[in-house]
Motif scaffolding. Structure first.
Motif, PDB file in Angstrom:
ATOM      1  N   HIS A   9       0.854  -1.195   0.000  1.00 30.97           N
ATOM      2  CA  HIS A   9       0.000   0.000   0.000  1.00 30.97           C
ATOM      3  C   HIS A   9       0.884   1.237   0.000  1.00 30.97           C
ATOM      4  CE1 HIS A   9      -3.707  -2.236   0.739  1.00 30.97           C
ATOM      5  NE2 HIS A   9      -2.966  -3.021   1.523  1.00 30.97           N
ATOM      6  N   GLN A  10       0.636   2.108  -0.974  1.00 34.37           N
ATOM      7  CA  GLN A  10       1.385   3.347  -1.099  1.00 34.37           C
ATOM      8  C   GLN A  10       0.397   4.508  -0.987  1.00 34.37           C
ATOM      9  OE1 GLN A  10       3.875   3.256  -4.681  1.00 34.37           O
ATOM     10  NE2 GLN A  10       3.511   1.068  -4.761  1.00 34.37           N
ATOM     11  N   PRO A  11       0.576   5.426  -0.029  1.00 33.98           N
ATOM     12  CA  PRO A  11      -0.356   6.538   0.111  1.00 33.98           C
ATOM     13  C   PRO A  11      -0.525   7.299  -1.211  1.00 33.98           C
ATOM     14  CG  PRO A  11       1.190   6.510   1.940  1.00 33.98           C
ATOM     15  CD  PRO A  11       1.668   5.488   0.946  1.00 33.98           C
ATOM     16  N   GLY A  12      -1.782   7.503  -1.604  1.00 33.48           N
ATOM     17  CA  GLY A  12      -2.079   8.252  -2.817  1.00 33.48           C
ATOM     18  C   GLY A  12      -2.004   7.440  -4.096  1.00 33.48           C
ATOM     19  N   ASN A  13      -1.658   6.154  -4.003  1.00 31.04           N
ATOM     20  CA  ASN A  13      -1.559   5.297  -5.188  1.00 31.04           C
ATOM     21  C   ASN A  13      -2.384   4.039  -4.988  1.00 31.04           C
ATOM     22  OD1 ASN A  13       0.392   6.851  -6.701  1.00 31.04           O
ATOM     23  ND2 ASN A  13       1.904   6.191  -5.202  1.00 31.04           N
ATOM     24  N   GLU A  14      -2.666   3.365  -6.095  1.00 30.50           N
ATOM     25  CA  GLU A  14      -3.330   2.059  -6.030  1.00 30.50           C
ATOM     26  C   GLU A  14      -2.377   1.058  -5.367  1.00 30.50           C
ATOM     27  OE1 GLU A  14      -6.438   1.019  -7.128  1.00 30.50           O
ATOM     28  OE2 GLU A  14      -6.827   3.175  -7.333  1.00 30.50           O
ATOM     29  N   PRO A  15      -2.911   0.074  -4.651  1.00 32.55           N
ATOM     30  CA  PRO A  15      -2.031  -0.956  -4.070  1.00 32.55           C
ATOM     31  C   PRO A  15      -1.289  -1.708  -5.172  1.00 32.55           C
ATOM     32  CG  PRO A  15      -4.252  -1.122  -3.179  1.00 32.55           C
ATOM     33  CD  PRO A  15      -4.304  -0.127  -4.298  1.00 32.55           C
ATOM     34  N   LEU A  16      -0.041  -2.065  -4.910  1.00 34.87           N
ATOM     35  CA  LEU A  16       0.765  -2.859  -5.826  1.00 34.87           C
ATOM     36  C   LEU A  16       0.651  -4.313  -5.380  1.00 34.87           C
ATOM     37  CD1 LEU A  16       2.866  -3.164  -8.098  1.00 34.87           C
ATOM     38  CD2 LEU A  16       4.625  -2.680  -6.382  1.00 34.87           C
ATOM     39  N   ILE A  17       0.131  -5.160  -6.252  1.00 36.31           N
ATOM     40  CA  ILE A  17      -0.058  -6.576  -5.935  1.00 36.31           C
ATOM     41  C   ILE A  17       0.991  -7.379  -6.690  1.00 36.31           C
ATOM     42  CG2 ILE A  17      -1.632  -8.541  -6.048  1.00 36.31           C
ATOM     43  CD1 ILE A  17      -3.929  -6.458  -6.005  1.00 36.31           C
ATOM     44  N   ASP A  47      11.495 -14.602  -7.513  1.00 30.63           N
ATOM     45  CA  ASP A  47      11.066 -13.427  -8.267  1.00 30.63           C
ATOM     46  C   ASP A  47       9.586 -13.162  -8.043  1.00 30.63           C
ATOM     47  OD1 ASP A  47      13.587 -13.024  -9.374  1.00 30.63           O
ATOM     48  OD2 ASP A  47      13.159 -14.311 -11.097  1.00 30.63           O
ATOM     49  N   LEU A  48       9.240 -11.875  -7.939  1.00 31.62           N
ATOM     50  CA  LEU A  48       7.855 -11.443  -7.789  1.00 31.62           C
ATOM     51  C   LEU A  48       7.427 -10.699  -9.041  1.00 31.62           C
ATOM     52  CD1 LEU A  48       8.020 -10.129  -4.122  1.00 31.62           C
ATOM     53  CD2 LEU A  48       7.202 -12.345  -4.896  1.00 31.62           C
ATOM     54  N   VAL A  49       6.195 -10.983  -9.499  1.00 26.95           N
ATOM     55  CA  VAL A  49       5.650 -10.363 -10.711  1.00 26.95           C
ATOM     56  C   VAL A  49       4.259  -9.830 -10.429  1.00 26.95           C
ATOM     57  CG1 VAL A  49       6.975 -11.873 -12.257  1.00 26.95           C
ATOM     58  CG2 VAL A  49       4.702 -12.574 -11.522  1.00 26.95           C
ATOM     59  N   ALA A  50       3.808  -8.896 -11.268  1.00 24.95           N
ATOM     60  CA  ALA A  50       2.431  -8.410 -11.200  1.00 24.95           C
ATOM     61  C   ALA A  50       1.552  -9.423 -11.922  1.00 24.95           C
ATOM     62  CB  ALA A  50       2.324  -7.033 -11.845  1.00 24.95           C
ATOM     63  N   PRO A  51       0.340  -9.688 -11.421  1.00 29.11           N
ATOM     64  CA  PRO A  51      -0.529 -10.681 -12.063  1.00 29.11           C
ATOM     65  C   PRO A  51      -0.814 -10.384 -13.544  1.00 29.11           C
ATOM     66  CG  PRO A  51      -1.398 -10.103  -9.914  1.00 29.11           C
ATOM     67  CD  PRO A  51      -0.250  -9.170 -10.194  1.00 29.11           C
ATOM     68  N   ASP A  52      -0.854  -9.105 -13.910  1.00 27.05           N
ATOM     69  CA  ASP A  52      -1.134  -8.758 -15.301  1.00 27.05           C
ATOM     70  C   ASP A  52       0.124  -8.700 -16.170  1.00 27.05           C
ATOM     71  OD1 ASP A  52      -0.203  -6.510 -13.978  1.00 27.05           O
ATOM     72  OD2 ASP A  52      -1.483  -5.123 -15.088  1.00 27.05           O
ATOM     73  N   ARG A  53       1.309  -8.887 -15.559  1.00 28.05           N
ATOM     74  CA  ARG A  53       2.588  -8.903 -16.299  1.00 28.05           C
ATOM     75  C   ARG A  53       3.469 -10.033 -15.769  1.00 28.05           C
ATOM     76  NH1 ARG A  53       4.988  -3.424 -15.217  1.00 28.05           N
ATOM     77  NH2 ARG A  53       3.590  -3.456 -13.457  1.00 28.05           N
ATOM     78  N   THR A  56       7.402 -10.035 -16.379  1.00 31.76           N
ATOM     79  CA  THR A  56       8.230  -8.909 -15.948  1.00 31.76           C
ATOM     80  C   THR A  56       8.479  -8.999 -14.445  1.00 31.76           C
ATOM     81  OG1 THR A  56       7.271  -7.516 -17.676  1.00 31.76           O
ATOM     82  CG2 THR A  56       8.419  -6.394 -15.879  1.00 31.76           C
ATOM     83  N   VAL A  57       9.729  -9.219 -14.053  1.00 32.38           N
ATOM     84  CA  VAL A  57      10.083  -9.314 -12.634  1.00 32.38           C
ATOM     85  C   VAL A  57      10.107  -7.905 -12.045  1.00 32.38           C
ATOM     86  CG1 VAL A  57      11.867  -9.992 -10.991  1.00 32.38           C
ATOM     87  CG2 VAL A  57      11.391 -11.433 -12.979  1.00 32.38           C
ATOM     88  N   ILE A  58       9.304  -7.682 -11.000  1.00 34.50           N
ATOM     89  CA  ILE A  58       9.209  -6.382 -10.335  1.00 34.50           C
ATOM     90  C   ILE A  58      10.155  -6.322  -9.132  1.00 34.50           C
ATOM     91  CG2 ILE A  58       7.644  -4.781  -9.158  1.00 34.50           C
ATOM     92  CD1 ILE A  58       6.899  -5.211 -12.084  1.00 34.50           C
ATOM     93  N   ALA A  59      10.277  -7.442  -8.434  1.00 41.51           N
ATOM     94  CA  ALA A  59      11.113  -7.497  -7.225  1.00 41.51           C
ATOM     95  C   ALA A  59      11.590  -8.929  -7.030  1.00 41.51           C
ATOM     96  CB  ALA A  59      10.321  -7.032  -6.009  1.00 41.51           C
ATOM     97  N   THR A  60      12.602  -9.091  -6.172  1.00 39.31           N
ATOM     98  CA  THR A  60      13.132 -10.413  -5.855  1.00 39.31           C
ATOM     99  C   THR A  60      13.322 -10.520  -4.346  1.00 39.31           C
ATOM    100  OG1 THR A  60      14.284 -10.517  -7.971  1.00 39.31           O
ATOM    101  CG2 THR A  60      15.043 -12.026  -6.271  1.00 39.31           C
ATOM    102  N   ILE A  61      12.860 -11.623  -3.779  1.00 44.94           N
ATOM    103  CA  ILE A  61      13.117 -11.918  -2.368  1.00 44.94           C
ATOM    104  C   ILE A  61      14.433 -12.695  -2.332  1.00 44.94           C
ATOM    105  CG2 ILE A  61      12.326 -13.090  -0.283  1.00 44.94           C
ATOM    106  CD1 ILE A  61       9.462 -12.771  -1.350  1.00 44.94           C
ATOM    107  N   GLU A  62      15.469 -12.074  -1.791  1.00 45.84           N
ATOM    108  CA  GLU A  62      16.802 -12.699  -1.738  1.00 45.84           C
ATOM    109  C   GLU A  62      16.933 -13.650  -0.555  1.00 45.84           C
ATOM    110  OE1 GLU A  62      19.511 -12.112  -3.831  1.00 45.84           O
ATOM    111  OE2 GLU A  62      18.340 -10.814  -5.142  1.00 45.84           O
ATOM    112  N   THR A  63      16.444 -13.231   0.594  1.00 49.73           N
ATOM    113  CA  THR A  63      16.503 -14.070   1.801  1.00 49.73           C
ATOM    114  C   THR A  63      15.174 -14.023   2.517  1.00 49.73           C
ATOM    115  OG1 THR A  63      17.270 -12.270   3.216  1.00 49.73           O
ATOM    116  CG2 THR A  63      18.972 -13.599   2.139  1.00 49.73           C
ATOM    117  N   PHE A  64      14.848 -15.099   3.214  1.00 53.60           N
ATOM    118  CA  PHE A  64      13.609 -15.180   3.983  1.00 53.60           C
ATOM    119  C   PHE A  64      13.832 -16.190   5.108  1.00 53.60           C
ATOM    120  CE2 PHE A  64       9.145 -16.389   4.700  1.00 53.60           C
ATOM    121  CZ  PHE A  64       8.566 -15.148   4.717  1.00 53.60           C
TER     122      PHE A  64
END
Length: 71
Positions: A9-17, A47-53, A56-64
């Motif tokens: 959730h980003q203030p003033g923007n649509e949530p990024l899923i 790798d994390l992607v948007a459901p509609d793309r 296209t890799v948006i982010a990567t979880i390196e460690t968890f």
């Protein structure tokens, strides 16, 4: 198996899923069973992607790191 889904959730923007492109695998060396305090780690970055793309890799979880508990 269901994908991991993250909502940012980003203030003033649509949530990024974002969801996982491939499944996440946690590995560990068990010291006892049931596990009690053993550390699990990602086998590979995820790798994390948007459901509609999905290509296209948006982010990567390196460690968890996760600690496994027992009863």
């Amino acid at each position: 198996m269901s994908p991991f889904i993250m909502v940012i959730h980003q203030p003033g923007n649509e949530p990024l899923i974002l969801s996982t492109k491939d499944r996440a695998v946690l590995t560990t060396q068990l010291t006892q069973y049931p596990p009690k305090g053993d550390l699990l780690q990602l086998q590979n970055p995820v790798d994390l992607v948007a459901p509609d793309r999905p290509d296209t890799v948006i982010a990567t979880i390196e460690t968890f790191p996760v600690k496994a508990g027992g009863l």
